[in-house]
Design an enzyme around this catalytic site. Sequence first.
Site, PDB file in Angstrom:
ATOM      1  N   THR A   1      77.413 -24.138 -85.840  1.00 48.12           N
ATOM      2  CA  THR A   1      78.477 -24.873 -85.152  1.00 48.12           C
ATOM      3  C   THR A   1      78.779 -26.166 -85.894  1.00 48.12           C
ATOM      4  OG1 THR A   1      77.984 -23.964 -82.999  1.00 48.12           O
ATOM      5  CG2 THR A   1      78.824 -26.197 -83.000  1.00 48.12           C
TER       6      THR A   1
ATOM      7  N   ARG B   1      81.112 -14.094 -73.782  1.00 46.21           N
ATOM      8  CA  ARG B   1      80.138 -15.192 -73.642  1.00 46.21           C
ATOM      9  C   ARG B   1      80.776 -16.514 -74.098  1.00 46.21           C
ATOM     10  NH1 ARG B   1      77.504 -19.004 -77.414  1.00 46.21           N
ATOM     11  NH2 ARG B   1      75.457 -19.485 -76.589  1.00 46.21           N
TER      12      ARG B   1
ATOM     13  N   THR C   1      74.543 -29.102 -81.107  1.00 45.52           N
ATOM     14  CA  THR C   1      74.474 -27.763 -81.679  1.00 45.52           C
ATOM     15  C   THR C   1      73.106 -27.165 -81.342  1.00 45.52           C
ATOM     16  OG1 THR C   1      74.248 -26.562 -83.792  1.00 45.52           O
ATOM     17  CG2 THR C   1      73.883 -28.911 -83.875  1.00 45.52           C
TER      18      THR C   1
ATOM     19  N   GLY D   1      73.013 -22.551 -77.082  1.00 52.86           N
ATOM     20  CA  GLY D   1      73.993 -23.002 -76.099  1.00 52.86           C
ATOM     21  C   GLY D   1      73.560 -22.879 -74.655  1.00 52.86           C
TER      22      GLY D   1
HETATM   23  N1  ASP Z   1      75.693 -24.103 -79.688  1.00 50.53           N
HETATM   24  C1  ASP Z   1      76.333 -22.911 -80.199  1.00 50.53           C
HETATM   25  C2  ASP Z   1      76.376 -21.882 -79.093  1.00 50.53           C
HETATM   26  O1  ASP Z   1      75.382 -21.603 -78.496  1.00 50.53           O
HETATM   27  C3  ASP Z   1      75.638 -22.343 -81.393  1.00 50.53           C
HETATM   28  C4  ASP Z   1      75.472 -23.303 -82.545  1.00 50.53           C
HETATM   29  O2  ASP Z   1      75.180 -24.475 -82.343  1.00 50.53           O
HETATM   30  O3  ASP Z   1      75.613 -22.868 -83.698  1.00 50.53           O
HETATM   31  O4  ASP Z   1      77.435 -21.321 -78.872  1.00 50.53           O
END
Ligand code: ASP
Length: 296
Positions: free
Chosen positions: A167, A195, A217, A220
Amino acid sequence: MRKQIAIIAHGGAGGIAHPQRRLNGLKKAVQAGYDILRQGGSSLDAAERSVIVLEDTSVFNAGTGSYLNLAGEVEMDASIMTSDLKFGAVGAIRDVKNPVSIARMVMERTDHLLLCGENATRFARLMGAKYHDPRTGEKVLIWRRKKRRRESTHFTKFADFIGHYGTVGAVAIDQNGMISAATSSGGINLKLPGRVGDTPVIGAGTYADRNGGVSATGHGEEIMRQLLAYRVVALMARMRAMKAGRIAIAQATRADCQCGIIGISKNARILCLHNTRSMSWCYIKNGTMRHFSRRD
Ligand code: ASP
């Protein structure tokens, strides 16, 4: 009185495979945002611009280069928030180039905070966003390989996904002291269609108020449970940015939440912390750029 300007961006709390590509993308992103701030522009424009650059850099899991869901489609999440509590977000949006800009349109052109699914895509078209397929050959290959291994096991935990948090996010403070935070994500590789992760949830993946701004990040589902971004910003009201971050990361670690955060406080103090093996980040403050090194 002119306030100190600063900007920080991250490319996810996962492993830093392709470190040079990540670093190049992050440097370009913060420089583009900083140029806006230096010319007297707003932190909102700066944070959005940085995230656009990262969404267009396919090594990251956001915009072009997002991970694919179980059905082989890309569904993206994004949000943006300013320290005067304006917020806009999209969840599970498809076939647009820059989800962060659609999130900003939700903030500025509607009375809502969050639009999801096909109606978020429809809104983007109404606003003039053209069709764009964000899938890249690299991410399709990863999807095929992972899918082959997991086809029959409907997973409930994401233990295998460490190293894939890609992310992106940016936080900026402008000369008027306005703070803006933005986050954009393709979510988690092989997620169930529909999702929606922490990224577009106010206070989870993104938060800003007069004390500071944060972009998060990591895993999630756990970040939502922690309301991680809000928690850090709320602590910033009482203590320095790094101390606030350390407390929040310690709480997250105890709750088994794999995550990383970047932030800027109202005094332009920078925060960057993670409890994962690594995280890619870059910031500019006082005209000086700093970034992660291979061992971070
Ligand atoms: N936080 C993001 C999610 O769970 C994933 C990520 O940080 O890459 O959608």
